[in-house]
Design a protein around this motif. Structure first.
Motif, short mmCIF file in Angstrom:
data_model
loop_
_atom_site.label_atom_id
_atom_site.label_comp_id
_atom_site.label_asym_id
_atom_site.label_seq_id
_atom_site.Cartn_x
_atom_site.Cartn_y
_atom_site.Cartn_z
N GLU A 1 -8.29 -3.12 3.88
CA GLU A 1 -7.10 -2.32 3.62
C GLU A 1 -6.82 -2.17 2.12
OE1 GLU A 1 -7.29 -4.85 5.90
OE2 GLU A 1 -5.54 -4.80 7.21
N LEU A 2 -7.25 -3.16 1.35
CA LEU A 2 -6.92 -3.20 -0.07
C LEU A 2 -8.04 -2.72 -0.99
CD1 LEU A 2 -5.05 -6.61 -0.10
CD2 LEU A 2 -4.04 -4.35 -0.43
N ILE B 1 0.85 -1.21 0.00
CA ILE B 1 0.00 0.00 0.00
C ILE B 1 0.88 1.25 0.00
CG2 ILE B 1 -1.64 1.33 1.38
CD1 ILE B 1 -2.83 -1.42 2.25
#
Length: 177
Positions: A163-164, A136
Protein backbone atom coordinates in the motif's frame (compact mmCIF):
# COMPACT_ATOMS: atom_id res chain seq x y z
CA UNK A 1 -9.16 32.36 30.23
CA UNK A 2 -10.94 35.66 29.57
CA UNK A 3 -7.72 37.62 29.18
CA UNK A 4 -9.04 39.23 26.01
CA UNK A 5 -12.22 41.08 25.28
CA UNK A 6 -14.68 38.84 23.57
CA UNK A 7 -14.22 38.63 19.77
CA UNK A 8 -11.13 40.84 19.82
CA UNK A 9 -8.06 38.61 19.36
CA UNK A 10 -6.20 41.44 17.60
CA UNK A 11 -5.22 42.73 21.04
CA UNK A 12 -2.78 39.87 21.45
CA UNK A 13 -1.09 40.23 18.04
CA UNK A 14 1.65 42.56 19.29
CA UNK A 15 2.37 40.23 22.20
CA UNK A 16 2.72 37.29 19.82
CA UNK A 17 5.14 39.25 17.63
CA UNK A 18 7.23 40.11 20.69
CA UNK A 19 7.37 36.45 21.75
CA UNK A 20 8.45 35.50 18.21
CA UNK A 21 11.20 38.15 18.22
CA UNK A 22 12.42 36.84 21.59
CA UNK A 23 12.57 33.29 20.18
CA UNK A 24 9.94 31.90 22.55
CA UNK A 25 7.34 31.23 19.85
CA UNK A 26 7.52 30.54 16.15
CA UNK A 27 4.85 31.18 13.57
CA UNK A 28 4.03 28.50 11.01
CA UNK A 29 1.82 29.30 8.03
CA UNK A 30 -1.18 27.14 7.21
CA UNK A 31 -0.92 26.32 3.50
CA UNK A 32 -3.38 28.06 1.19
CA UNK A 33 -5.03 29.91 4.07
CA UNK A 34 -4.50 33.33 5.47
CA UNK A 35 -3.69 32.10 8.96
CA UNK A 36 -0.87 30.82 11.13
CA UNK A 37 -0.32 28.48 14.02
CA UNK A 38 1.98 29.43 16.85
CA UNK A 39 4.28 26.90 18.52
CA UNK A 40 6.66 27.07 21.46
CA UNK A 41 10.27 26.75 20.30
CA UNK A 42 11.24 24.76 23.41
CA UNK A 43 9.92 21.18 23.54
CA UNK A 44 10.04 21.20 27.35
CA UNK A 45 8.04 24.42 27.62
CA UNK A 46 5.58 23.08 25.07
CA UNK A 47 5.16 19.87 27.06
CA UNK A 48 4.60 21.82 30.28
CA UNK A 49 1.89 24.04 28.77
CA UNK A 50 0.15 21.14 27.04
CA UNK A 51 0.14 19.21 30.31
CA UNK A 52 -0.92 22.22 32.37
CA UNK A 53 -3.83 22.88 30.04
CA UNK A 54 -5.07 19.29 30.29
CA UNK A 55 -4.06 18.30 33.83
CA UNK A 56 -3.37 21.61 35.66
CA UNK A 57 0.10 20.41 36.63
CA UNK A 58 1.24 23.90 37.61
CA UNK A 59 -1.05 23.81 40.62
CA UNK A 60 -0.27 20.39 42.16
CA UNK A 61 2.25 17.58 42.56
CA UNK A 62 2.31 14.84 39.93
CA UNK A 63 2.53 11.12 40.47
CA UNK A 64 5.05 9.07 38.51
CA UNK A 65 2.19 7.47 36.51
CA UNK A 66 0.69 10.84 35.61
CA UNK A 67 4.08 12.08 34.48
CA UNK A 68 4.58 9.02 32.25
CA UNK A 69 1.09 9.48 30.78
CA UNK A 70 1.77 13.14 30.04
CA UNK A 71 5.02 12.32 28.28
CA UNK A 72 3.54 9.46 26.25
CA UNK A 73 0.58 11.61 25.11
CA UNK A 74 2.61 14.73 24.27
CA UNK A 75 5.85 13.28 22.92
CA UNK A 76 4.33 12.41 19.49
CA UNK A 77 3.24 16.06 19.06
CA UNK A 78 6.74 17.28 19.88
CA UNK A 79 8.33 14.74 17.53
CA UNK A 80 5.96 15.86 14.77
CA UNK A 81 7.01 19.50 15.19
CA UNK A 82 10.72 18.66 15.37
CA UNK A 83 10.68 16.39 12.31
CA UNK A 84 8.82 19.01 10.27
CA UNK A 85 11.24 21.74 11.34
CA UNK A 86 14.35 19.58 10.80
CA UNK A 87 13.29 18.41 7.34
CA UNK A 88 12.41 21.94 6.25
CA UNK A 89 15.86 23.15 7.29
CA UNK A 90 17.67 20.14 5.83
CA UNK A 91 15.89 20.46 2.48
CA UNK A 92 15.97 24.28 2.42
CA UNK A 93 12.19 24.56 2.25
CA UNK A 94 9.61 26.66 4.07
CA UNK A 95 7.90 24.95 6.99
CA UNK A 96 4.12 24.85 6.75
CA UNK A 97 1.15 22.71 7.74
CA UNK A 98 -2.02 21.95 5.82
CA UNK A 99 -5.54 21.46 7.06
CA UNK A 100 -9.00 21.28 5.67
CA UNK A 101 -12.43 20.31 6.86
CA UNK A 102 -11.73 16.61 6.25
CA UNK A 103 -7.95 16.31 6.63
CA UNK A 104 -4.79 17.51 8.33
CA UNK A 105 -1.21 17.03 7.16
CA UNK A 106 1.58 17.25 9.72
CA UNK A 107 3.92 19.05 7.37
CA UNK A 108 3.80 20.64 3.96
CA UNK A 109 7.21 21.92 2.97
CA UNK A 110 7.17 24.69 0.40
CA UNK A 111 9.52 26.11 -2.19
CA UNK A 112 8.30 29.69 -2.32
CA UNK A 113 4.55 29.04 -2.11
CA UNK A 114 4.52 25.73 -4.01
CA UNK A 115 4.31 22.43 -2.08
CA UNK A 116 7.37 20.19 -2.55
CA UNK A 117 7.06 17.69 0.30
CA UNK A 118 4.01 16.37 2.13
CA UNK A 119 4.81 14.85 5.53
CA UNK A 120 2.88 12.67 7.90
CA UNK A 121 4.35 11.60 11.26
CA UNK A 122 3.11 8.46 13.02
CA UNK A 123 5.06 8.19 16.25
CA UNK A 124 3.54 5.14 17.91
CA UNK A 125 4.41 1.54 18.71
CA UNK A 126 1.55 0.02 16.73
CA UNK A 127 0.42 1.32 13.37
CA UNK A 128 -2.96 0.09 12.24
CA UNK A 129 -4.41 -0.27 8.77
CA UNK A 130 -6.70 2.73 9.46
CA UNK A 131 -3.60 4.87 10.12
CA UNK A 132 -2.12 3.83 6.78
CA UNK A 133 -5.36 4.45 4.86
CA UNK A 134 -5.73 7.91 6.41
CA UNK A 135 -2.09 8.74 5.66
CA UNK A 136 -2.39 7.69 2.01
CA UNK A 137 -5.61 9.70 1.65
CA UNK A 138 -4.18 12.84 3.28
CA UNK A 139 -0.84 12.80 1.46
CA UNK A 140 -2.68 12.11 -1.81
CA UNK A 141 -4.40 15.48 -1.61
CA UNK A 142 -1.19 17.20 -2.70
CA UNK A 143 0.72 17.16 -5.96
CA UNK A 144 4.25 17.08 -4.54
CA UNK A 145 7.65 15.67 -5.48
CA UNK A 146 7.95 13.69 -2.26
CA UNK A 147 5.42 12.14 0.10
CA UNK A 148 7.01 11.09 3.38
CA UNK A 149 5.71 8.96 6.23
CA UNK A 150 7.93 9.27 9.31
CA UNK A 151 7.79 6.42 11.86
CA UNK A 152 9.92 5.28 14.82
CA UNK A 153 10.86 2.04 13.05
CA UNK A 154 10.38 1.11 9.39
CA UNK A 155 9.76 -2.51 10.40
CA UNK A 156 6.38 -1.44 11.79
CA UNK A 157 5.26 -0.90 8.18
CA UNK A 158 6.27 -4.27 6.72
CA UNK A 159 2.65 -5.51 6.65
CA UNK A 160 1.70 -2.43 4.57
CA UNK A 161 4.61 -2.50 2.11
CA UNK A 162 2.36 -2.83 -0.96
CA UNK A 163 0.00 0.00 0.00
CA UNK A 164 2.89 2.35 0.75
CA UNK A 165 5.00 1.83 -2.38
CA UNK A 166 4.34 5.41 -3.58
CA UNK A 167 5.30 6.93 -0.22
CA UNK A 168 8.83 7.39 1.10
CA UNK A 169 9.25 5.87 4.56
CA UNK A 170 11.66 7.54 6.99
CA UNK A 171 12.85 6.85 10.51
CA UNK A 172 15.26 8.67 12.82
CA UNK A 173 18.39 7.17 11.20
CA UNK A 174 17.31 8.56 7.81
CA UNK A 175 17.38 12.14 9.08
CA UNK A 176 21.16 12.15 9.47
CA UNK A 177 21.93 10.76 6.02
Amino acid sequence: RKLLEKDNPSQIQQHLLTLIELGILKRIPVFDQNKFIYKHTSPLVKMFYLADERYTIGERELSQNELQDIISVNLPLIIEDNVREFLSQKLGLIESVAEGSDYEVDGLLLKFKKPEVALEVKWKKNIRREDIEKTIKNLGKFNVKRKILFVPDKNLLLPFKEELKSIEIMEVNDLVK
